[in-house]
Design a protein around this motif. Structure first.
Motif, PDB file in Angstrom:
ATOM      1  N   VAL A 145       9.925  -8.602  -7.771  1.00 39.18           N
ATOM      2  CA  VAL A 145       8.480  -8.544  -7.131  1.00 39.18           C
ATOM      3  C   VAL A 145       8.241  -7.167  -6.611  1.00 39.18           C
ATOM      4  O   VAL A 145       9.250  -6.863  -5.561  1.00 39.18           O
ATOM      5  N   ARG A 146       7.245  -6.779  -6.676  1.00 34.45           N
ATOM      6  CA  ARG A 146       6.809  -5.453  -5.840  1.00 34.45           C
ATOM      7  C   ARG A 146       5.492  -5.746  -5.305  1.00 34.45           C
ATOM      8  O   ARG A 146       4.712  -6.247  -6.044  1.00 34.45           O
ATOM      9  N   ILE A 147       5.303  -5.389  -3.974  1.00 29.78           N
ATOM     10  CA  ILE A 147       3.873  -5.736  -3.134  1.00 29.78           C
ATOM     11  C   ILE A 147       3.595  -4.546  -2.308  1.00 29.78           C
ATOM     12  O   ILE A 147       4.252  -3.698  -1.905  1.00 29.78           O
ATOM     13  N   ILE A 148       2.245  -4.125  -2.899  1.00 28.95           N
ATOM     14  CA  ILE A 148       1.577  -3.075  -2.493  1.00 28.95           C
ATOM     15  C   ILE A 148       0.326  -3.301  -1.429  1.00 28.95           C
ATOM     16  O   ILE A 148      -0.448  -3.865  -1.928  1.00 28.95           O
ATOM     17  N   ASP A 161      -2.058   3.383   7.651  1.00 27.42           N
ATOM     18  CA  ASP A 161      -0.857   3.507   7.020  1.00 27.42           C
ATOM     19  C   ASP A 161       0.122   2.258   7.235  1.00 27.42           C
ATOM     20  O   ASP A 161       0.448   1.448   6.667  1.00 27.42           O
ATOM     21  N   PRO A 162       0.570   1.895   8.578  1.00 22.75           N
ATOM     22  CA  PRO A 162       1.127   0.816   9.192  1.00 22.75           C
ATOM     23  C   PRO A 162       0.542  -0.259   8.796  1.00 22.75           C
ATOM     24  O   PRO A 162       1.459  -1.317   8.585  1.00 22.75           O
ATOM     25  N   LEU A 163      -0.634  -0.490   8.772  1.00 20.27           N
ATOM     26  CA  LEU A 163      -1.409  -1.645   8.454  1.00 20.27           C
ATOM     27  C   LEU A 163      -1.070  -2.175   6.968  1.00 20.27           C
ATOM     28  O   LEU A 163      -0.925  -3.346   6.979  1.00 20.27           O
ATOM     29  N   SER A 164      -1.201  -1.280   6.175  1.00 18.70           N
ATOM     30  CA  SER A 164      -0.977  -1.392   4.729  1.00 18.70           C
ATOM     31  C   SER A 164       0.413  -2.130   4.523  1.00 18.70           C
ATOM     32  O   SER A 164       0.623  -3.028   3.597  1.00 18.70           O
ATOM     33  N   VAL A 165       1.576  -1.372   5.176  1.00 16.39           N
ATOM     34  CA  VAL A 165       2.877  -2.079   5.082  1.00 16.39           C
ATOM     35  C   VAL A 165       2.706  -3.500   5.736  1.00 16.39           C
ATOM     36  O   VAL A 165       3.416  -4.331   5.174  1.00 16.39           O
ATOM     37  N   GLN A 166       2.206  -3.600   7.012  1.00 19.17           N
ATOM     38  CA  GLN A 166       2.322  -4.919   7.303  1.00 19.17           C
ATOM     39  C   GLN A 166       1.733  -5.972   6.547  1.00 19.17           C
ATOM     40  O   GLN A 166       2.291  -7.036   6.591  1.00 19.17           O
ATOM     41  N   ARG A 167       0.596  -5.754   5.728  1.00 15.45           N
ATOM     42  CA  ARG A 167       0.101  -6.574   5.000  1.00 15.45           C
ATOM     43  C   ARG A 167       1.005  -6.941   3.701  1.00 15.45           C
ATOM     44  O   ARG A 167       1.025  -8.079   3.142  1.00 15.45           O
ATOM     45  N   ALA A 168       1.738  -5.836   3.284  1.00 17.37           N
ATOM     46  CA  ALA A 168       2.621  -6.112   2.136  1.00 17.37           C
ATOM     47  C   ALA A 168       3.876  -7.010   2.827  1.00 17.37           C
ATOM     48  O   ALA A 168       4.342  -7.879   2.147  1.00 17.37           O
ATOM     49  N   VAL A 186      10.181  -5.811  -3.132  1.00 14.27           N
ATOM     50  CA  VAL A 186      10.141  -4.452  -2.631  1.00 14.27           C
ATOM     51  C   VAL A 186       8.859  -4.392  -2.140  1.00 14.27           C
ATOM     52  O   VAL A 186       7.831  -4.724  -2.855  1.00 14.27           O
ATOM     53  N   ILE A 187       8.567  -3.812  -0.897  1.00 16.43           N
ATOM     54  CA  ILE A 187       6.989  -3.402  -0.632  1.00 16.43           C
ATOM     55  C   ILE A 187       6.788  -2.038  -0.086  1.00 16.43           C
ATOM     56  O   ILE A 187       7.704  -1.307  -0.263  1.00 16.43           O
ATOM     57  N   ALA A 188       5.777  -1.953  -0.168  1.00 18.07           N
ATOM     58  CA  ALA A 188       4.931  -0.241   0.009  1.00 18.07           C
ATOM     59  C   ALA A 188       3.419  -0.500   0.576  1.00 18.07           C
ATOM     60  O   ALA A 188       2.834  -1.477   0.337  1.00 18.07           O
ATOM     61  N   GLY A 189       3.300   0.567   1.261  1.00 20.97           N
ATOM     62  CA  GLY A 189       1.848   0.536   1.922  1.00 20.97           C
ATOM     63  C   GLY A 189       1.492   1.817   1.625  1.00 20.97           C
ATOM     64  O   GLY A 189       1.887   2.922   1.538  1.00 20.97           O
ATOM     65  N   ARG A 190      -0.124   1.704   1.118  1.00 20.02           N
ATOM     66  CA  ARG A 190      -0.698   2.994   0.530  1.00 20.02           C
ATOM     67  C   ARG A 190      -1.874   3.221   1.380  1.00 20.02           C
ATOM     68  O   ARG A 190      -2.679   4.625   1.246  1.00 20.02           O
ATOM     69  N   GLY A 191      -2.072   2.587   2.525  1.00 20.39           N
ATOM     70  CA  GLY A 191      -3.221   2.977   3.416  1.00 20.39           C
ATOM     71  C   GLY A 191      -4.701   2.910   2.787  1.00 20.39           C
ATOM     72  O   GLY A 191      -4.884   2.188   1.841  1.00 20.39           O
ATOM     73  N   ARG A 209      -9.560  -3.345   0.450  1.00 20.28           N
ATOM     74  CA  ARG A 209      -8.726  -3.751   1.523  1.00 20.28           C
ATOM     75  C   ARG A 209      -7.998  -5.114   0.761  1.00 20.28           C
ATOM     76  O   ARG A 209      -8.531  -6.362   0.835  1.00 20.28           O
ATOM     77  N   ARG A 210      -7.158  -4.766   0.099  1.00 25.99           N
ATOM     78  CA  ARG A 210      -6.381  -5.815  -0.942  1.00 25.99           C
ATOM     79  C   ARG A 210      -4.973  -5.654  -0.682  1.00 25.99           C
ATOM     80  O   ARG A 210      -4.434  -4.732  -0.149  1.00 25.99           O
ATOM     81  N   VAL A 211      -4.312  -6.613  -1.484  1.00 26.35           N
ATOM     82  CA  VAL A 211      -2.841  -6.415  -1.960  1.00 26.35           C
ATOM     83  C   VAL A 211      -2.651  -6.689  -3.186  1.00 26.35           C
ATOM     84  O   VAL A 211      -3.437  -7.467  -4.084  1.00 26.35           O
ATOM     85  N   GLU A 212      -1.513  -5.846  -3.863  1.00 29.92           N
ATOM     86  CA  GLU A 212      -1.306  -5.739  -5.204  1.00 29.92           C
ATOM     87  C   GLU A 212       0.051  -6.236  -5.226  1.00 29.92           C
ATOM     88  O   GLU A 212       0.992  -6.014  -4.715  1.00 29.92           O
ATOM     89  N   ILE A 213       0.218  -7.472  -6.103  1.00 31.20           N
ATOM     90  CA  ILE A 213       1.491  -7.964  -6.460  1.00 31.20           C
ATOM     91  C   ILE A 213       2.039  -7.909  -7.870  1.00 31.20           C
ATOM     92  O   ILE A 213       1.401  -8.214  -8.784  1.00 31.20           O
ATOM     93  N   PHE A 214       3.086  -7.354  -8.104  1.00 29.30           N
ATOM     94  CA  PHE A 214       3.902  -7.092  -9.326  1.00 29.30           C
ATOM     95  C   PHE A 214       4.877  -7.945  -9.601  1.00 29.30           C
ATOM     96  O   PHE A 214       5.916  -8.104  -8.554  1.00 29.30           O
TER      97      PHE A 214
END
Length: 224
Positions: A145-148, A161-168, A186-191, A209-214
């Motif tokens: 699983v990968r979450i962005i 940037d940290p907010l996007s990581v916190q969402r993931a 695995v997680i990552a943030g793209r801001g 303002r979203r999250v992508e899950i793979f």
């Protein structure tokens, strides 16, 4: 010779040839190729040989070549069933469910289901979707699983940037609480750097303002 014996012999020959192909790449004219191109070419060649051994014909070689070039993910029966289940679970919600070009299942979850502006806590509407996503994955250790996480352009990069990581991370934590091995996530943030809409309107900011899950299934242990 029986068909089963032929298949076993063909598999042994094909895998042996695949090993020779990998070892012999240094002798091929690949010096000008990038590492990515080399990996794709080797993967496609090895996959084709293994596919031919398994399939016993050119169709098997073609399938194996596609698997090798795709980077190691396969679109198995389990993946197709998971996609159908997610489509049913998200029908009418605005969540986009798709198959990527490299055979991953992708969920694009917009903000009206995922996160409020400036927040990383998961909204209640998102929980049933994540529950369905997590269902059955504990019994499929070959999946990854990968979450962005993403934000709109409200605020500075120092905030986004940290907010996007916190969402993931919040999404990962929820999936882990539902039985998914956190070591497979695995997680990552793209801001705000990868918008899918303009940031001028509220509607556009909401889409960004979203999250992508793979979800991907590895070829070497996939269940066909």
């Amino acid at each position: 010779m029986s068909k089963n014996q032929f298949s076993r012999d063909a598999l042994a020959v094909g895998l042996g040839a695949a090993a020779l192909l990998t070892a012999g790449c240094a002798d091929m004219n690949m010096g000008s190729m990038s590492p990515t191109a080399k990996g794709t070419a080797i993967g496609a060649g090895v996959g084709a040989l293994a596919g031919a051994a398994i399939g016993g014909d050119t169709r098997g070689a073609a399938i194996g070549g596609l698997v090798g070039a795709a980077g190691g993910y396969v679109w198995s029966r389990h993946m197709q069933e998971k996609k159908a289940a997610m489509e049913r679970a998200t029908a009418g919600s605005g969540v986009q469910v798709s198959q990527t070009t490299d055979n991953q299942l992708k969920l694009n979850v917009p903000s009206d289901l995922s996160f409020d502006t400036g927040r990383s806590d998961i909204r209640p509407n998102m929980r049933p979707i994540l529950d369905q996503f997590a269902s059955g994955l504990s019994g499929q250790p070959n999946t990854e699983v990968r979450i962005i996480g993403h934000t709109d352009s409200t605020g500075s990069p120092a905030v986004n940037d940290p907010l996007s990581v916190q969402r993931a991370q919040a999404t990962k934590n929820y999936l882990a609480s539902r039985g998914v091995d956190p070591n497979r996530i695995v997680i990552a943030g793209r801001g705000e750097r990868e918008p899918v809409a303009d940031n001028i309107t509220e509607a556009g900011r909401a889409r960004n303002r979203r999250v992508e899950i793979f979800l991907g299934e590895r070829a070497d242990v996939a269940h066909r």
